[in-house]
Design a protein around this motif. Structure first.
Motif, PDB file in Angstrom:
ATOM      1  N   VAL A  33      10.260  53.018   4.709  1.00 34.87           N
ATOM      2  CA  VAL A  33      11.510  52.348   3.948  1.00 34.87           C
ATOM      3  C   VAL A  33      12.030  51.560   5.092  1.00 34.87           C
ATOM      4  O   VAL A  33      12.583  50.573   4.898  1.00 34.87           O
ATOM      5  CB  VAL A  33      12.335  53.427   3.265  1.00 34.87           C
ATOM      6  N   GLN A  34      12.513  52.333   6.137  1.00 33.61           N
ATOM      7  CA  GLN A  34      13.246  51.534   7.332  1.00 33.61           C
ATOM      8  C   GLN A  34      12.325  50.215   7.723  1.00 33.61           C
ATOM      9  O   GLN A  34      13.238  49.493   8.072  1.00 33.61           O
ATOM     10  CB  GLN A  34      13.283  52.631   8.251  1.00 33.61           C
ATOM     11  N   HIS A  35      11.382  50.335   7.861  1.00 36.22           N
ATOM     12  CA  HIS A  35      10.466  49.428   8.282  1.00 36.22           C
ATOM     13  C   HIS A  35      10.574  48.141   7.404  1.00 36.22           C
ATOM     14  O   HIS A  35      10.825  46.884   7.910  1.00 36.22           O
ATOM     15  CB  HIS A  35       8.929  49.621   8.334  1.00 36.22           C
ATOM     16  N   VAL A  36      10.089  48.271   6.362  1.00 38.01           N
ATOM     17  CA  VAL A  36      10.222  47.274   5.163  1.00 38.01           C
ATOM     18  C   VAL A  36      11.669  46.586   5.105  1.00 38.01           C
ATOM     19  O   VAL A  36      11.914  45.459   4.563  1.00 38.01           O
ATOM     20  CB  VAL A  36       9.512  47.412   3.911  1.00 38.01           C
ATOM     21  N   SER A  37      12.647  47.471   5.128  1.00 38.38           N
ATOM     22  CA  SER A  37      14.213  47.133   4.918  1.00 38.38           C
ATOM     23  C   SER A  37      14.850  46.520   6.056  1.00 38.38           C
ATOM     24  O   SER A  37      15.801  46.002   6.052  1.00 38.38           O
ATOM     25  CB  SER A  37      15.122  48.522   4.599  1.00 38.38           C
ATOM     26  N   ILE A  39      13.673  43.658   7.347  1.00 37.84           N
ATOM     27  CA  ILE A  39      13.830  42.282   6.862  1.00 37.84           C
ATOM     28  C   ILE A  39      14.246  42.358   5.315  1.00 37.84           C
ATOM     29  O   ILE A  39      13.435  42.635   4.371  1.00 37.84           O
ATOM     30  CB  ILE A  39      12.735  41.397   7.032  1.00 37.84           C
ATOM     31  N   PRO A  40      15.770  42.111   4.936  1.00 36.36           N
ATOM     32  CA  PRO A  40      15.825  42.271   3.569  1.00 36.36           C
ATOM     33  C   PRO A  40      15.477  41.634   2.337  1.00 36.36           C
ATOM     34  O   PRO A  40      14.910  40.572   2.554  1.00 36.36           O
ATOM     35  CB  PRO A  40      17.387  42.063   3.552  1.00 36.36           C
ATOM     36  N   ASN A  41      15.047  42.182   1.270  1.00 35.09           N
ATOM     37  CA  ASN A  41      14.554  41.582   0.130  1.00 35.09           C
ATOM     38  C   ASN A  41      15.513  40.875  -0.591  1.00 35.09           C
ATOM     39  O   ASN A  41      16.874  41.562  -0.874  1.00 35.09           O
ATOM     40  CB  ASN A  41      13.961  42.605  -0.794  1.00 35.09           C
ATOM     41  N   TRP A  42      15.351  39.562  -0.990  1.00 32.30           N
ATOM     42  CA  TRP A  42      16.470  38.839  -1.916  1.00 32.30           C
ATOM     43  C   TRP A  42      15.763  38.516  -3.226  1.00 32.30           C
ATOM     44  O   TRP A  42      14.649  37.867  -3.439  1.00 32.30           O
ATOM     45  CB  TRP A  42      16.961  37.587  -1.038  1.00 32.30           C
ATOM     46  N   ASP A  43      16.555  38.700  -4.162  1.00 34.56           N
ATOM     47  CA  ASP A  43      16.175  38.464  -5.548  1.00 34.56           C
ATOM     48  C   ASP A  43      16.773  37.286  -6.353  1.00 34.56           C
ATOM     49  O   ASP A  43      16.521  37.329  -7.403  1.00 34.56           O
ATOM     50  CB  ASP A  43      16.102  39.853  -6.571  1.00 34.56           C
ATOM     51  N   THR A  45      19.715  36.633  -7.072  1.00 36.66           N
ATOM     52  CA  THR A  45      21.298  37.052  -7.545  1.00 36.66           C
ATOM     53  C   THR A  45      22.425  36.680  -6.796  1.00 36.66           C
ATOM     54  O   THR A  45      23.438  36.697  -7.336  1.00 36.66           O
ATOM     55  CB  THR A  45      21.293  38.576  -8.062  1.00 36.66           C
ATOM     56  N   GLU A  46      22.310  36.633  -5.276  1.00 40.99           N
ATOM     57  CA  GLU A  46      23.457  36.616  -4.832  1.00 40.99           C
ATOM     58  C   GLU A  46      23.050  35.260  -3.505  1.00 40.99           C
ATOM     59  O   GLU A  46      21.951  35.093  -3.447  1.00 40.99           O
ATOM     60  CB  GLU A  46      23.810  37.746  -4.091  1.00 40.99           C
ATOM     61  N   THR A  47      24.050  35.221  -2.902  1.00 41.99           N
ATOM     62  CA  THR A  47      23.903  34.213  -1.566  1.00 41.99           C
ATOM     63  C   THR A  47      22.709  35.111  -0.433  1.00 41.99           C
ATOM     64  O   THR A  47      23.395  36.143  -0.396  1.00 41.99           O
ATOM     65  CB  THR A  47      25.215  33.853  -0.903  1.00 41.99           C
ATOM     66  N   PRO A  48      21.712  34.304  -0.331  1.00 43.16           N
ATOM     67  CA  PRO A  48      21.019  34.966   0.752  1.00 43.16           C
ATOM     68  C   PRO A  48      21.626  34.972   1.843  1.00 43.16           C
ATOM     69  O   PRO A  48      22.224  34.376   2.427  1.00 43.16           O
ATOM     70  CB  PRO A  48      19.822  33.989   0.621  1.00 43.16           C
ATOM     71  N   PRO A  49      21.207  36.507   2.469  1.00 45.63           N
ATOM     72  CA  PRO A  49      21.730  36.701   3.869  1.00 45.63           C
ATOM     73  C   PRO A  49      21.142  35.489   4.846  1.00 45.63           C
ATOM     74  O   PRO A  49      20.164  35.042   4.916  1.00 45.63           O
ATOM     75  CB  PRO A  49      21.344  38.352   4.446  1.00 45.63           C
ATOM     76  N   LEU A  50      22.061  35.641   6.025  1.00 43.12           N
ATOM     77  CA  LEU A  50      21.305  34.717   7.237  1.00 43.12           C
ATOM     78  C   LEU A  50      20.546  35.725   8.059  1.00 43.12           C
ATOM     79  O   LEU A  50      20.192  36.685   7.730  1.00 43.12           O
ATOM     80  CB  LEU A  50      22.535  34.505   8.167  1.00 43.12           C
ATOM     81  N   GLY A  55      11.112  37.638  -0.104  1.00 38.90           N
ATOM     82  CA  GLY A  55      11.563  37.717  -1.661  1.00 38.90           C
ATOM     83  C   GLY A  55      10.127  37.022  -2.217  1.00 38.90           C
ATOM     84  O   GLY A  55       9.301  36.170  -1.590  1.00 38.90           O
ATOM     85  N   HIS A  56      10.334  37.023  -3.729  1.00 34.92           N
ATOM     86  CA  HIS A  56       9.098  36.363  -4.169  1.00 34.92           C
ATOM     87  C   HIS A  56       9.809  35.170  -5.327  1.00 34.92           C
ATOM     88  O   HIS A  56       9.178  34.752  -6.143  1.00 34.92           O
ATOM     89  CB  HIS A  56       8.320  37.455  -5.121  1.00 34.92           C
TER      90      HIS A  56
END
Length: 222
Positions: A33-37, A39-43, A45-50, A55-56
């Motif tokens: 969980v720590q490893h894959v998180s 690099i955050p997933n973006w779906d 719904t919001e402004t993507p982080p820097l 994501g897919h």
């Protein structure tokens, strides 16, 4: 500053590639969980982080980007992996594989994913076609260190040979499965579709996926 993307149609090997990149960018970790998180997933719904995001989503939903790594995989193997994920990992599908393959062909991709992300497999590939560095999952599985080294250079990232070797070793399928709490990782076998797609299914799939798949160097015929 705009985000850097690790993208791909679902079940194309993005998590496996992500595992290697996180080892290069953030250092080794053994917690799934720590490893894959890292690099955050973006779906969408919001402004993507820097910084780096994964994501897919369809390209038109990603907005402005800086650099991109796009993972592609043979669409028929994507179908097998998507069926396993939906039926054996998140349990949202109760359907025999052969029936799911028929639905995958009719929808030109995973029906649920297409509805969520606004595009079929060919549309997803074509939408990201001009973005950054494209990696075929099959090439990366065959020569992981060489492919990782090339993509790092292309993305303007630096890593020693020792770091690359460690990243590839950490992303071996047995090691990833050993720390995978939800059995997310499937067989990861290239060309498995040949044992599961019937001749009739291949004939129906060829006009659906053939043009885009052939442009990527994939054989989609009987």
């Amino acid at each position: 500053m705009m985000p850097n993307w690790i993208a791909g149609y679902q079940k194309s090997g993005t998590t496996w590639m992500l595992w290697q990149l996180v080892h290069v960018l953030r250092g080794p970790h053994e917690d799934w969980v720590q490893h894959v998180s890292m690099i955050p997933n973006w779906d969408g719904t919001e402004t993507p982080p820097l910084g780096w995001v994964r994501g897919h989503v369809d390209r038109k939903l990603a907005g402005s980007i800086d650099r991109a790594l796009y993972i592609v995989r043979h669409p028929y193997d994507v179908a097998l992996s998507a069926w396993r994920y939906r039926s054996q990992v998140i349990f949202t599908l109760k359907q025999p594989l052969s029936e799911y393959i028929d639905d995958f062909i009719r929808a030109a991709g995973d029906p649920e994913f297409n509805a969520e992300n606004g595009g079929t497999w060919p549309e997803h590939i074509q939408g990201w076609a001009r973005e950054g560095y494209r990696v075929r999952y099959e090439d990366a599985r065959k020569a992981p260190a060489a492919v990782l080294r090339r993509l790092l250079v292309t993305l303007g990232l630096e890593a020693t040979d020792k770091t690359i070797t460690r990243a590839v070793e950490a992303a071996s399928i047995p090691k990833m499965r050993a720390v995978d709490p939800i059995k997310f990782m499937g067989p990861a076998v290239v060309g498995r579709w040949r044992r599961h797609f019937t001749s009739a299914q291949i004939q129906r799939a060829q006009p659906v996926f053939g043009t885009v798949a052939a442009s990527l160097g994939y054989d989609v015929e009987v």
